[in-house]
Design a protein around this motif. Sequence first.
Motif, short mmCIF file in Angstrom:
data_model
loop_
_atom_site.label_atom_id
_atom_site.label_comp_id
_atom_site.label_asym_id
_atom_site.label_seq_id
_atom_site.Cartn_x
_atom_site.Cartn_y
_atom_site.Cartn_z
N PHE A 1 38.16 6.49 8.65
CA PHE A 1 37.18 5.76 9.45
C PHE A 1 37.64 5.71 10.90
O PHE A 1 38.78 5.34 11.18
N GLN A 2 36.76 6.07 11.81
CA GLN A 2 37.08 6.14 13.23
C GLN A 2 36.53 4.90 13.94
O GLN A 2 35.38 4.86 14.35
N TRP A 3 37.39 3.91 14.08
CA TRP A 3 36.94 2.63 14.63
C TRP A 3 36.56 2.75 16.10
O TRP A 3 35.70 1.98 16.59
N GLY A 4 37.14 3.69 16.82
CA GLY A 4 36.75 3.90 18.20
C GLY A 4 35.33 4.41 18.31
O GLY A 4 34.56 4.00 19.19
N LYS B 1 32.89 1.61 17.86
CA LYS B 1 32.68 0.84 19.09
C LYS B 1 31.66 1.52 19.98
O LYS B 1 30.79 0.86 20.58
N ASP B 2 31.75 2.85 20.07
CA ASP B 2 30.83 3.59 20.92
C ASP B 2 29.39 3.51 20.42
O ASP B 2 28.45 3.60 21.21
N LYS B 3 29.21 3.39 19.11
CA LYS B 3 27.87 3.39 18.51
C LYS B 3 27.40 1.98 18.13
O LYS B 3 26.36 1.84 17.49
N LYS B 4 28.17 0.97 18.51
CA LYS B 4 27.89 -0.40 18.04
C LYS B 4 26.48 -0.86 18.41
O LYS B 4 25.82 -1.54 17.63
#
Length: 634
Positions: A503-506, A509-512
């Motif tokens: 899972f790419q948490w960064g 954030k970009d797609k939040k």
Amino acid sequence: MIEFSLDPQVNKTGDIWHICIEDLPRKNVLYGYRINGPQDWHQGHRFDYGNILIDPYAKLIEGSRVFGDASNKMSKFFGTYDFDCLPFDWGENYKLPNIPENEIVIYEMNVRAFTADESSELAPNISGSYLGVIEKIPHLLELGVNAVELLPVFEFDEMEFQRRPNPRDHLINTWGYSTINFFAPMSRYASNGGGPINASLEFKKMVKALHDAGIEVILDVVYNHTNEADDENPYTTSFRGIDNKVYYMVDLDNNARLLNFSGCGNTLNCNHPVVMELILESLRHWVFEYHVDGFRFDLASVLCRGPDGTQLSAPPLIKAIAKDSILSRCKIIAEPWDCGGLYLVGKFPNWDRWAEWNGIYRDDVRRFIKGDKGMKGSFATRIAGSADLYRVNKRRPCHSINFVIAHDGFTLSDLVSYNFKHNDANGEGGNDGTNDNFSWNCGFEGETADTNIKALRLRQMKNFHVALMISQGTPMMLMGDEYGHTRYGNNNSYGHDNALNHFQWGQLKDKKNNLFRFFSEMIKFRRSHHVLTRANFISKNEVTWHEDNWENYESRFLAFTLHEENGGDLYMGFNAHGDFVKVVIPSPPQRRQWYRVVDTNLESPSDFVAEGVSGVKETYNVAPYSCIILEAKP
């Protein structure tokens, strides 16, 4: 190391071998069995006194302590125990979620991959662990799901591919579909290399935390085969060396070779009384000791086969699971096919209890949304609950586990970005993974900077999610699809312990404020609207299909209204054409007007407005490859 030889005159009662050893430490003792027996290969025997074998009923397993540790890739596995630990404190106010089946939204996820990436910003000692999952429960709550389906968490050897030279010896088994023992939690999911005792404790902490958050825990369980591979390259750790002929299906007409209905070299002999009791005891253990809420059975059609592999009309194991009193509160879900061609979608023996992964739903929805002709009727049947498959006896829409994406296959982003699988990194010459993906790359294969193609792909991902969340039945989505995770076209990424699966948490954030927001709002919309989660199949007066030409092969537009008894109707339209479709909107119920809630053609935040946007006119131009939802409000 101490070895004791057992005397059948002293240490055997019936079929049970036993020994009493006094003054052993009460925990952290490693133990195993050496077993000798007939050497008649053609009779199905595989005894080898040189192997130390794991107790099939061991509750804890000790092996390597660090996940993916190449320096310990040849480590052995042993049973162990802990009789010193106090009973786990579940808390005075603790209670099971007990969510009705028609109200759950399932999130399929991998414990390690969920937090292993450094972008999780968790301390290295808990990333990729059961405790790591606890830290990210707020994400699950914000997304809106209320059940997690964990990829296998029974002890497995992630380094099994690296034990001998082979084309896959660069891989690490991150999915875990290669069980060593059916009672022990995966020890390398413990924090800080804590080992099996800590793994057991932390698994319970994870379950408790999820339950306290109102989230159920469903385990993906693999009772169709084990890690012990095939006769050519066996990896003997337990069952093969204890009693191969009992635990596995063998072909006595072909030199007692292992039958392979699992695609993994062996097939567990599930309906043999000894094996059946092992499986039932395992399931009860996870319910009683770990408080799990349900199970998804991998390749469950294997569980419908007799010792010679023939299909059973009333498999004893399937019935026993359905009727077991301890398992009675659990969700039980079948993956109703296997690698031997036994495809039982809609026909799985069920005793009105078993739900099924609905593979027909997946294929029909994929084909309609991507614009295949002649799919409108099938699409309508699927989103209405697949009554053609499940309206039998006392079965209900919730027995259809609806999904577009699962762990094996394309991610949602890849489904709209690739026409073909790209599995070269798996070391199997591109022969692994399905070729029947029903995907569409929207005009270019793979990553692109073309803004029009990227916008279309985003729209299609939203369309798929809307279709899933408005469908009658039980929806399941895959971890990472809420931000558009890509595996770059790899549709069988079981062996990659890296960003391909993590899972790419960064990226989240970009797609939040875009894709994630849409996914979350749509899930919450489903859970707050009873008409989308009906306990029974839709009746004729509960839906109006705005369609008078079902046989039109060219038509790729479908609209319908779900009627709510108090007037809160929902109008939905799906346009899989490449052109605008101007539709006449039906009159709303009395003293109500239509509000636009969803239009996937609009940019965020206009694509989903929970309170709705007024001013809907008598007609609506539905954009190419988009869908709309209107809600009738005072």
